[in-house]
Design an enzyme around this catalytic site. Structure first.
Site, PDB file in Angstrom:
ATOM      1  CE  LYS A 176      -1.614   3.023   2.212  1.00  0.00           C
ATOM      2  NZ  LYS A 176      -1.346   4.616   2.048  1.00  0.00           N
ATOM      3  N   GLY A 228       6.142   4.872   8.860  1.00  0.00           N
ATOM      4  CA  GLY A 228       5.388   6.119   8.967  1.00  0.00           C
ATOM      5  C   GLY A 228       5.439   6.751  10.132  1.00  0.00           C
ATOM      6  CB  SER A 229       3.226   9.279  11.939  1.00  0.00           C
ATOM      7  OG  SER A 229       2.027   8.729  11.959  1.00  0.00           O
ATOM      8  CB  THR A 230       5.028   7.769  16.658  1.00  0.00           C
ATOM      9  OG1 THR A 230       6.483   7.678  16.270  1.00  0.00           O
ATOM     10  CG2 THR A 230       4.910   7.078  18.049  1.00  0.00           C
ATOM     11  CB  ALA A 232       0.134   6.015  11.448  1.00  0.00           C
ATOM     12  N   GLY A 233       1.501   4.370  13.763  1.00  0.00           N
ATOM     13  CA  GLY A 233       2.182   2.969  14.096  1.00  0.00           C
ATOM     14  C   GLY A 233       1.396   2.655  15.465  1.00  0.00           C
ATOM     15  CD  GLU A 250      11.711   3.481   9.533  1.00  0.00           C
ATOM     16  OE1 GLU A 250      11.617   4.620  10.361  1.00  0.00           O
ATOM     17  OE2 GLU A 250      11.895   3.642   8.366  1.00  0.00           O
ATOM     18  CD  GLU A 384       9.407  12.415  12.653  1.00  0.00           C
ATOM     19  OE1 GLU A 384      10.408  11.821  12.011  1.00  0.00           O
ATOM     20  OE2 GLU A 384       8.342  11.785  13.181  1.00  0.00           O
TER      21      GLU A 384
END
Length: 477
Positions: A176, A228-230, A232-233, A250, A384
């Site tokens: 994706k 991606g972003s933390t 979203a993680g 990651e 960030e």
């Protein structure tokens, strides 16, 4: 004008569930550079069903490792032949300066070669030597259907870091990708088509966040690999945890570069040009917190000011441009808001500011910025920003420098600069981060890459990265 009116689904170009085309706009001037269909949940369902069949019934998971290696070598060669086209297309989509996208192409080769070498030496099946009546055979087998979800900022690197080891291990993959990268990832899909993978083994689908969540929560997905972003993680980890599926993440970073008292400031700052400002600052590994000894603080601040003011900001296609535009208007505004926040927090604005560079008002540009007199508790030092914004923090001694560097929810990257390489390595060992570079050394692709703390779970690159995509099976005879 590049147009993709079909989706690369299960190894074939297929009619989408929705024919609507998304305009892909240049971050430089908002011109439409292409149009592409986007995947919807129904397309995800078709791709996952095909990947499930290909894994359960198809030849790929049962293909000999040497044959899988040959296919990936072919894919890598096809990508190398298109290196300049790839670099130019990513620059056009993302706004990444062309020096960066072109310089990254040999790195993609090294990344793939490290995986290929690891696969060649991997113990896919081993018999344990034991003086006993029972013989133990340990097999390393593919996980199953992998959902690989990648961000927009460095699409080829992120895609290859996931699909290469996943495919080498015998998995099937639904990749994706971000809508912004519909054109370059369409090019990748064409290379995968030519590489000779069996039907159903891989899909490449641009899609929005809602459709992405449909993919990662799909019951027939066995593993999620995400960059991606933390934020979203955390959401993906919660979904994977509820379903007890494998996950590797990651995520973000707020990495520190420690300039030790004996560092050559001029050399270090020239290295930070790349370590801190690569890809317009839109990089998870960017070393955006610069830690300087109090006795040399103003020397470091002045050197960074001179560096940043010397960098050309402008059209990413111009070979003289070092920093291009942000990928989207909302990302541009996010960075500008953080610059305003830094001023409100009381940091000293050394250069830059929230204004748009003159003559570049039609694009998603921000002015590269350096803040001094920054306390590590400030939001501009903790959060960030994902843009060309550097903060310079003073420290008293080396213990203080290590404490400040580790005082972050993140732990992805970092750097140490010193005239004494051995001593720099000692400091590097004390940092709570997944990767540390000494005196600007490049990151190697044979060693594991990933983060501590909120910067992620799992590792990529080399043998350790390949192992993220296997399951162990023990057979006793």
């Amino acid at each position: 004008m590049i147009i993709y009116d079909r989706l690369f689904l299960a190894g074939r170009w297929t009619e989408p569930s929705s024919p609507e085309l998304l305009d892909i706009r240049s971050p430089h001037d908002q011109a439409v550079i292409g149009r592409a269909v986007q995947a919807r949940p129904a397309d995800i369902d078709r791709a996952v069903a095909a990947a499930r069949r290909a894994f359960d019934e198809g030849p790929w998971p049962r293909t000999a490792p040497a044959e899988r290696i040959a296919v990936i070598r072919r894919l890598n060669a096809l990508r190398e032949a298109e290196a300049e086209r790839i670099a130019d297309l990513v620059s056009a989509e993302n706004g990444s300066a062309n020096w960066f996208t072109r310089a990254g192409q040999p790195g993609l080769t090294r990344q793939a070669n490290a995986y290929l070498e690891a696969a060649r030496e991997f113990g896919w099946e081993e018999t344990l030597e034991r003086a006993a009546a029972v013989r133990t055979v340990v097999r390393r087998e593919p996980v199953g259907v992998v959902a690989a979800v990648i961000p927009w900022n460095s699409p080829f690197s992120a895609a290859m870091a996931k699909i290469v080891p996943a495919l080498l291990a015998g998995n099937t993959v639904v990749l994706k990708v971000s809508p912004e990268n519909s054109l370059s990832m369409g090019l990748l899909a064409g290379l995968l088509e030519r590489a000779g993978l069996p039907d159903g083994v891989i899909s490449v689908l641009p899609a929005d966040r809602r459709t992405s969540e449909h993919l990662v929560s799909h019951r027939d997905v066995d593993k999620v690999a995400f960059t991606g972003s933390t934020g979203a993680g955390r959401r993906i980890a919660a979904i994977a945890g509820a379903q007890l599926k494998r996950v590797s993440l990651e995520l973000g970073g707020k990495s520190a570069a420690i300039l030790l008292p004996d560092a050559d400031v001029r050399h270090a700052v020239q290295g930070l040009k790349f370590a801190s400002l690569l890809n317009n600052g839109e990089s998870c590994i960017a070393q955006t917190r610069v830690l300087a000894p109090r006795a040399r603080y103003e020397e470091v601040v002045t050197a960074l000011k001179d560096l940043v003011e010397s960098l050309k900001v402008g059209d990413p296609a111009d070979p003289d441009t070092f920093i291009g535009p942000m990928v989207r208007p909302d990302q541009q505004q996010r960075v500008r808001d953080y610059i305003e926040l830094g001023i409100m927090e009381g940091a000293r604005l050394v250069t830059g500011g929230p204004g748009i560079p003159p003559g570049l008002e039609n694009g998603n540009y921000v002015t590269p910025t350096v803040f001094a007199d920054v306390d590590n508790s400030m939001r501009i030092a903790q959060e960030e920003i994902f843009g060309p914004v550097l903060v310079v923090i003073a420290y008293d001694d080396e213990d203080d420098a290590v404490r400040i560097a580790n005082d972050s929810e993140y732990g992805l990257s970092g750097g140490v600069w010193s005239a004494d390489e051995t001593h720099a390595l000692e400091i590097a060992r004390r940092l709570c981060t997944g990767t540390v570079t000494v005196n600007g050394a490049p990151i190697g692709f044979d060693g594991p890459f990933g983060g501590h703390k909120a910067s992620g779970i799992g590792r990529e690159y080399g043998a350790v990265g390949l192992a993220q995509y296997i399951e162990y099976k023990t057979v006793t005879v």
